[in-house]
Motif scaffolding. Structure first.
Motif, short mmCIF file in Angstrom:
data_model
loop_
_atom_site.label_atom_id
_atom_site.label_comp_id
_atom_site.label_asym_id
_atom_site.label_seq_id
_atom_site.Cartn_x
_atom_site.Cartn_y
_atom_site.Cartn_z
N SER A 27 -20.77 -53.89 16.36
CA SER A 27 -19.90 -52.74 16.10
C SER A 27 -18.51 -52.94 16.68
N SER A 29 -16.99 -50.82 18.54
CA SER A 29 -17.02 -50.37 19.94
C SER A 29 -17.61 -51.45 20.85
N ASP A 30 -18.54 -52.26 20.34
CA ASP A 30 -19.09 -53.36 21.12
C ASP A 30 -17.98 -54.32 21.52
N VAL A 32 -14.66 -53.71 21.57
CA VAL A 32 -13.69 -53.06 22.45
C VAL A 32 -14.20 -53.08 23.89
N GLU A 33 -15.46 -52.75 24.06
CA GLU A 33 -16.05 -52.72 25.41
C GLU A 33 -16.07 -54.11 26.04
N LYS A 39 -7.75 -50.47 21.31
CA LYS A 39 -8.43 -50.46 20.01
C LYS A 39 -7.54 -51.05 18.92
#
Length: 254
Positions: A27, A29-30, A32-33, A39
């Motif tokens: 994903s 978000s994966d 980004v983290e 972002k």
């Protein structure tokens, strides 16, 4: 980090999260983290990787998968016969150690020498490609046999177990015990077995994508103390095996 380093971090994330074929994917978000970047920066990075064929994005789930370019390149590499893939590494290791290098495959209860790379000064007696030797009486044969289960080995010798060398495992039970030690260490050692005055050190490696397993071996004059294995030879062949294993995803070594 540079763009290349960030792209590399994204690709490593697939392995870290255990994302394989059939998995939904990675994903946004994966990423980004993992990267700890804004972002907007991650969005541009993923878009570039997608454009260049490094990633593909599912239009429905919006999750990322490995792209066609990487799949095509890796497929070409993994489809190479294992003997050919290992040859440059053993040839170079033979030059570095001055030992004679071998690549062999299991043929029934024998091993067949597929490639032979003569050492410079360490060894004058060689076993040419095409030669057959009893697997149980060679380091390289036992290294390959160690990749099998005990039951598979027992089945292989169901018609009887016999050896000619007094320095080889004399019974099937002794062979199984030796194979258990090889699985623990990762390498196999033979001293004055097929040839007096000659010792060999071997490992094995598999390419699950082609269902192939080969043994890698260095041959050298037997040390005065039969247990005094030259450290540089052991470290050299283990390092080369790990290097190839990492590229092939051989979990036995990873």
């Amino acid at each position: 980090m540079t763009t290349l380093e960030n792209a590399s971090a994204v690709l490593k994330l697939f392995a870290q999260k255990g994302i394989r074929q059939g998995h939904p994917g990675l994903s946004f978000s994966d990423v980004v983290e993992q990267l700890g970047l804004p972002k907007s920066t991650v969005s541009r990075l993923l878009m570039t990787m997608e454009t260049q064929g490094l990633l593909e994005r599912d239009p429905e789930t919006r999750l990322y998968k490995i792209g066609k370019l990487l799949l095509a390149v890796s497929s070409h590499y993994l489809s190479t016969p294992l003997v050919d893939a290992c040859s440059p590494y053993i040839q170079q290791l033979s030059k570095q150690t001055q030992c004679t290098g071998y690549i062999s495959m299991l043929e029934g209860r024998d091993i067949m020498v597929m490639r032979m790379f003569p050492g410079r000064t360490y060894l004058q007696v060689v076993t040419p490609a095409g030669s057959l030797l009893p697997a149980a009486e060679t380091a390289i044969g036992r290294a390959i046999l160690a990749r099998q289960t005990n039951q598979q080995v027992i089945d292989r010798y169901r018609e009887g177990y016999r050896v000619s060398s007094p320095n080889s495992p004399q019974t099937l039970e002794a062979l199984l015990a030796t194979l258990a030690e090889i699985r623990e260490k990762g390498w196999s050692f033979a001293n004055n077995e097929t040839l007096q005055g000659i010792s060999t050190l071997a490992t094995s490696i598999s390419n699950k994508h082609r269902n192939e397993t080969v043994g890698l071996c260095l041959s050298f004059p037997s040390p005065f103390d039969g247990n005094d294995l030259p450290a540089e030879i052991r470290e050299g062949i283990v390092a080369v095996t790990r290097q190839v294993a990492e590229k092939l995803g051989d979990e036995y070594w990873l």
